[in-house]
Design a protein around this motif. Structure first.
Motif, short mmCIF file in Angstrom:
data_model
loop_
_atom_site.label_atom_id
_atom_site.label_comp_id
_atom_site.label_asym_id
_atom_site.label_seq_id
_atom_site.Cartn_x
_atom_site.Cartn_y
_atom_site.Cartn_z
N LEU A 116 0.82 -1.20 0.00
CA LEU A 116 0.00 0.00 0.00
C LEU A 116 0.86 1.26 0.00
O LEU A 116 1.75 1.42 0.83
CB LEU A 116 -0.90 0.02 1.23
N ALA A 129 -6.91 -0.35 3.27
CA ALA A 129 -6.29 -1.40 4.10
C ALA A 129 -7.35 -2.19 4.85
O ALA A 129 -7.29 -3.42 4.92
CB ALA A 129 -5.29 -0.78 5.08
N TYR A 133 -8.00 -6.12 4.28
CA TYR A 133 -7.88 -7.04 5.42
C TYR A 133 -9.14 -7.90 5.54
O TYR A 133 -9.06 -9.11 5.75
CB TYR A 133 -7.64 -6.24 6.70
N LEU A 139 -1.04 -7.57 4.05
CA LEU A 139 -0.81 -6.15 3.80
C LEU A 139 0.59 -5.70 4.21
O LEU A 139 1.09 -6.09 5.27
CB LEU A 139 -1.83 -5.31 4.56
N ALA A 141 2.32 -1.84 4.43
CA ALA A 141 2.13 -0.40 4.30
C ALA A 141 3.50 0.26 4.32
O ALA A 141 4.29 0.04 5.25
CB ALA A 141 1.26 0.12 5.44
N MET A 161 -3.27 0.26 10.94
CA MET A 161 -3.02 -0.78 9.94
C MET A 161 -2.23 -1.93 10.56
O MET A 161 -2.52 -3.10 10.30
CB MET A 161 -2.28 -0.20 8.73
N ALA A 167 -1.08 -5.37 9.23
CA ALA A 167 -0.16 -4.96 8.17
C ALA A 167 1.27 -4.94 8.70
O ALA A 167 1.51 -4.60 9.86
CB ALA A 167 -0.54 -3.58 7.64
#
Length: 183
Positions: A116, A129, A133, A139, A141, A161, A167
């Motif tokens: 991301l 995000a 998810y 993920l 970030a 996140m 993430a």
């Protein structure tokens, strides 16, 4: 694991409250994002732009660029124009998933992991995000390629996140080694 790079709302007119600040923060991360994009392209990782439509309602980035280009946005847009082999989707609201073809595209590409990037970290990147998810994507970030209008909100979004959406928060220079994707 198959990865894709999401570039969220990078084609932007920055004509709103705090737009000048967000443009400045975005300009600061463009070199890192361009270097990452170049590296990931060599590794055949899909590059997917998901952008606000600015009332055009056509997934034609040239029309959106024309609409968004101004003194504040021009350098950012000129640096980040999608290439012919990049994917470009428009979105009607904050999340890159909401009423877009993103999930279908990711399924077609057999992607299960998203990197991301973009803006605003505390709105569109965070909402994306969350939706990713909920759909089961892994993920990543990139803390050096996500901007919000203020640092506190950006840090809070990254924390959300990490803590809520599981993430991995990493830099653009470390992501290729972390994912163990090689030339």
């Amino acid at each position: 694991m198959s990865h894709a790079l999401l570039i969220i709302d990078i084609i932007n007119d920055f004509q709103f409250g705090h737009g000048a600040v967000l443009a400045e923060k975005t300009q600061a991360f463009i070199p890192e994002l361009l270097a990452l994009k170049k590296k990931l392209k060599k590794l055949n990782v899909p590059i997917i732009y998901v952008n606000d439509h600015y009332g055009i309602w056509q997934a034609d980035y040239n029309k959106i660029i024309d609409k968004c280009s101004n003194i504040r946005s021009k350098h950012i847009i000129d640096s980040m124009v999608p290439e012919q082999d990049d994917f470009f989707l428009i979105k009607p609201k904050h999340s890159a998933f909401y009423e877009t073809a993103l999930h279908t595209l990711l399924t077609e590409l057999k992607v299960d992991s998203l990197i991301l990037t973009g803006l605003a970290g505390n709105i569109c990147v965070l909402f994306t995000a969350n939706d990713a998810y909920m759909r089961g994507y892994k993920l990543y970030a990139l803390k050096d390629c996500i901007a919000s209008n203020n640092n506190h909100d950006n840090l809070h979004a990254l924390t959300m996140m990490k803590n809520v959406m599981k993430a991995t928060i990493v830099t653009s220079t470390d992501i290729v080694n972390l994912l163990d994707i090689r030339d």
